[in-house]
Design a protein around this motif. Structure first.
Motif, mmCIF file in Angstrom:
data_model
loop_
_atom_site.group_PDB
_atom_site.id
_atom_site.type_symbol
_atom_site.label_atom_id
_atom_site.label_comp_id
_atom_site.label_asym_id
_atom_site.label_seq_id
_atom_site.Cartn_x
_atom_site.Cartn_y
_atom_site.Cartn_z
ATOM 1 N N VAL A 185 41.821 31.214 39.176
ATOM 2 C CA VAL A 185 40.375 31.258 38.979
ATOM 3 C C VAL A 185 39.885 32.706 39.074
ATOM 4 N N ALA A 186 39.191 33.189 38.045
ATOM 5 C CA ALA A 186 38.633 34.539 38.112
ATOM 6 C C ALA A 186 37.552 34.548 39.187
ATOM 7 N N GLY A 187 37.522 35.605 39.981
ATOM 8 C CA GLY A 187 36.569 35.619 41.094
ATOM 9 C C GLY A 187 35.893 36.959 41.262
ATOM 10 N N SER A 188 34.724 36.886 41.856
ATOM 11 C CA SER A 188 34.020 38.126 42.159
ATOM 12 C C SER A 188 33.553 38.044 43.602
ATOM 13 N N ALA B 91 35.907 42.343 41.617
ATOM 14 C CA ALA B 91 36.118 41.160 40.789
ATOM 15 C C ALA B 91 37.572 41.175 40.348
ATOM 16 N N PHE B 92 38.190 40.010 40.270
ATOM 17 C CA PHE B 92 39.609 39.947 39.891
ATOM 18 C C PHE B 92 39.842 38.804 38.925
ATOM 19 N N ARG B 93 40.797 39.026 38.045
ATOM 20 C CA ARG B 93 41.122 37.995 37.056
ATOM 21 C C ARG B 93 42.611 38.046 36.751
ATOM 22 N N ARG B 94 43.254 36.891 36.882
ATOM 23 C CA ARG B 94 44.696 36.808 36.597
ATOM 24 C C ARG B 94 44.936 37.161 35.132
ATOM 25 N N ARG B 95 45.922 38.014 34.875
ATOM 26 C CA ARG B 95 46.249 38.417 33.507
ATOM 27 C C ARG B 95 47.449 37.619 33.000
ATOM 28 N N ALA B 96 47.562 37.540 31.685
ATOM 29 C CA ALA B 96 48.686 36.798 31.108
ATOM 30 C C ALA B 96 50.025 37.452 31.459
ATOM 31 N N ASP B 97 50.027 38.769 31.765
ATOM 32 C CA ASP B 97 51.292 39.449 32.098
ATOM 33 C C ASP B 97 51.658 39.311 33.574
ATOM 34 N N GLY B 98 50.897 38.498 34.321
ATOM 35 C CA GLY B 98 51.230 38.247 35.727
ATOM 36 C C GLY B 98 50.559 39.213 36.692
ATOM 37 N N GLY B 99 49.842 40.188 36.165
ATOM 38 C CA GLY B 99 49.075 41.082 37.040
ATOM 39 C C GLY B 99 47.650 40.571 37.178
ATOM 40 N N TYR B 100 46.810 41.401 37.766
ATOM 41 C CA TYR B 100 45.378 41.088 37.862
ATOM 42 C C TYR B 100 44.567 42.242 37.284
ATOM 43 N N SER B 101 43.482 41.926 36.601
ATOM 44 C CA SER B 101 42.502 42.955 36.231
ATOM 45 C C SER B 101 41.499 43.027 37.366
ATOM 46 N N LEU B 102 41.257 44.230 37.856
ATOM 47 C CA LEU B 102 40.344 44.433 38.989
ATOM 48 C C LEU B 102 39.195 45.341 38.574
ATOM 49 N N ALA B 103 38.040 45.087 39.115
ATOM 50 C CA ALA B 103 36.904 45.987 38.872
ATOM 51 C C ALA B 103 35.984 45.905 40.068
ATOM 52 N N SER B 104 35.302 46.995 40.303
ATOM 53 C CA SER B 104 34.399 47.015 41.448
ATOM 54 C C SER B 104 33.228 46.083 41.195
ATOM 55 N N SER B 105 32.816 45.293 42.206
ATOM 56 C CA SER B 105 31.619 44.463 42.003
ATOM 57 C C SER B 105 30.360 45.272 42.298
ATOM 58 N N GLY B 106 30.537 46.544 42.634
ATOM 59 C CA GLY B 106 29.368 47.386 42.932
ATOM 60 C C GLY B 106 28.693 47.885 41.675
ATOM 61 N N ALA B 107 27.838 48.886 41.871
ATOM 62 C CA ALA B 107 27.009 49.393 40.786
ATOM 63 C C ALA B 107 27.836 50.045 39.679
ATOM 64 N N SER B 108 27.376 49.888 38.427
ATOM 65 C CA SER B 108 27.957 50.674 37.339
ATOM 66 C C SER B 108 27.206 52.001 37.297
ATOM 67 N N GLU B 109 27.637 52.863 36.379
ATOM 68 C CA GLU B 109 27.125 54.227 36.406
ATOM 69 C C GLU B 109 26.422 54.558 35.090
ATOM 70 N N ALA C 61 42.192 53.683 43.218
ATOM 71 C CA ALA C 61 43.111 53.491 44.345
ATOM 72 C C ALA C 61 42.450 52.608 45.410
ATOM 73 N N LYS C 62 41.134 52.782 45.569
ATOM 74 C CA LYS C 62 40.416 51.970 46.567
ATOM 75 C C LYS C 62 40.392 50.492 46.137
ATOM 76 N N LEU C 63 40.247 50.275 44.827
ATOM 77 C CA LEU C 63 40.263 48.897 44.327
ATOM 78 C C LEU C 63 41.565 48.196 44.720
ATOM 79 N N ALA C 64 42.682 48.930 44.535
ATOM 80 C CA ALA C 64 43.988 48.350 44.858
ATOM 81 C C ALA C 64 44.067 48.036 46.354
#
Ligand SMILES: Cc1cc2nc3c(=O)[nH]c(=O)nc-3n(C[C@H](O)[C@H](O)[C@H](O)COP(=O)(O)OP(=O)(O)OC[C@H]3O[C@@H](n4cnc5c(N)ncnc54)[C@H](O)[C@@H]3O)c2cc1C
Length: 447
Positions: free
Chosen positions: A254-257, A262-280, A349-352
């Motif tokens: 389940v993709a979650g924030s 925010a994280f989402r399982r990728r088809a290659d077995g990894g996760y896509s990660l992004a900060s849930s904080g402010a964009s720039e 690096a902080k996301l990881a």
């Protein structure tokens, strides 16, 4: 660590000779342009897509891949329902694995206040027959074993999908080509040819094409293109950064924030990660010019955006970017084939580290690649999908960070607008003139 897989160094896949005349020119080979072209061709039109760089090289391949109904503006809900149906059909037609999965989406609420905000969206879901519901702490413990965050609850939609944008949009382009659409990459549209107040063609860096219909699906470049024709559109763009991990143990499909990311399982077995904080937001002349249009958004969410006063050279709203040119001039579109903002290594690096802290069973989280994208946004955080005051020019832009999921249906709608067919949806919320006709800007739900 690798950067983004599509780069300016890559040779175009779609070359070819410009036709003399077509029924419809689509400017931009992102998901909106490609889907518009596909459905226009299905409607019997001769269609040409012109892309200044490479298909899907900007937002459409850089996004998180969430195909969500959850949290949508009510006016988008029926369109999103159509989009989900289309995703399923199109995925089948690609003959490729585009990673489409109905894995669901969850927004974790760290406070009672944000939980209450999520709850307010439930009536819209119910009205449109979407299976969204609130989850308890116990539900969350079962859904995400090992989660160290302590949310008070969550909003969850089990029927939401995800897909792999980097694979999906090129695969949709391949369907369009199979069905007769001509795509030419490395071919910027410099301007429109206008006769007696009507579009009669487009002028590209490679020559002219006659047409009476143009759909502008230029993503973050659309306002700049329009401005050269004296048409104002209060579109801005913000940088958003993403990291892809190496393959990791499955901590949930389940993709979650959550609180930090925010994280989402990728088809290659990894996760896509992004900060849930402010964009720039890169602040350039348009950010000042259109400030009054954004007042309500700023009032609702004053810290929703960090400001950067130095947009990189050549970006759509950079200080030195040309705002006016003629058909002979080399334009900002040719000068920047791919809008490729850089991610900040420290933040990635902080996301990881945050992801590892959120799910300690993962151990150390290593990143395989990182990138960023410029999200084009509007004052009310919903797109512009409409005819413009210039006869023959239709705009599909300002998808405001959620155009990947809804893309197929927006493309179908734009194809129908271009052919003067009824769209089948109420598009009044997406009107072109809403920024100038006195309409109060009401931002979409902050969910
Ligand atoms: C980091 C990030 C995360 C996101 N996450 C999600 C998500 O999970 N779910 C979701 O639904 N959406 C998400 N989005 C938003 C989504 O990616 C966009 O809304 C969508 O891709 C917009 O598609 P588009 O075709 O309008 O624009 P783009 O994909 O940006 O395409 C526009 C194209 O037009 C071309 N172009 C511009 N001007 C010209 C010209 N003059 N001549 C020729 N070509 C031109 C550009 O080169 C570009 O390729 C995210 C976006 C980002 C950046």
């Amino acid at each position: 660590m690798k950067g983004f897989p599509i780069t300016s160094a890559q040779a175009p896949r779609y070359a070819g000779v410009l036709p003399d005349a077509v029924d419809l020119v689509v400017i931009g080979g992102g998901i909106i342009g490609i889907c518009t072209a596909l459905f226009a061709a299905r409607g019997g039109a001769k269609v040409l897509v012109l892309e200044k760089g490479l298909v899907a090289a900007e937002q459409s391949s850089r996004n998180w891949g969430w195909i969500r109904q959850q949290g949508r503006d009510p006016a988008e809900m029926p369109i999103m329902a159509e989009a989900q149906r289309l995703w399923v059909e199109l995925a089948r037609e690609t003959n490729e694995d585009i990673g489409l999965a109905q894995a669901g989406v969850t927004y974790l609420a760290g406070t009672e206040k944000s939980l209450a905000g999520y709850e307010k969206w439930l009536p819209y879901a119910a009205k449109h027959g979407v299976s969204s519901k609130m989850l308890s702490k116990a539900d969350l413990a079962a859904m995400y074993p090992g989660l160290t965050e302590t949310p008070v609850g969550a909003l969850h939609t089990s029927s939401d999908y995800r897909a792999e944008p980097l694979v999906a949009v090129p695969a949709l382009a391949a369907i369009a080509v199979r069905e007769g659409v001509q795509i030419i990459e490395h071919c910027a549209v410099r301007c429109l040819d206008i006769t007696d107040g009507k579009v009669t063609g487009v002028v590209t860096e490679k020559g002219r094409v006659c047409t009476s219909r143009v759909v502008l699906a230029g993503g973050a470049w659309s306002a700049l293109f329009l401005r050269n024709h004296g048409i104002a559109l209060p579109q801005l763009s913000v940088r958003s950064q993403v990291a892809a991990t190496v393959p990791l143990p499955d901590i949930g499909q389940v993709a979650g924030s959550g609180k930090h990311l925010a994280f989402r399982r990728r088809a290659d077995g990894g996760y896509s990660l992004a900060s849930s904080g402010a964009s720039e937001l890169y602040v350039g002349p348009d950010a000042f010019r259109f400030l009054p249009n954004y007042i309500n958004q700023l009032r609702d969410d004053p810290f929703g955006c960090m400001l950067n006063l130095l947009p990189p050279k050549g970006f759509p709203d950079a200080w030195g970017t040309k705002r006016r040119w003629s058909r002979q001039d080399i334009t900002p579109f040719e000068r920047m084939r791919i809008l490729d903002p850089k991610p900040v290594a420290r933040k990635m690096a902080k996301l990881a580290r945050d992801f590892a802290a959120m799910f300690p069973q993962l151990g150390e989280v290593k990143l395989a690649s990182t990138w960023a994208g410029m999200i084009d946004t509007m004052p009310d955080i919903v797109p512009v999908v409409d005819h413009t005051p210039l006869e023959g020019l239709i705009v599909g832009t300002g998808m405001s960070g959620h155009g990947f999921g809804i893309g197929p249906a927006m493309g179908r709608i734009l194809a129908d607008l271009a052919a003067d067919r009824p769209s089948g949806h109420d598009l009044s919320r997406f009107r072109f003139n809403r920024f100038t006709d006195g309409t109060k800007m009401v931002p979409g739900p902050d969910v």
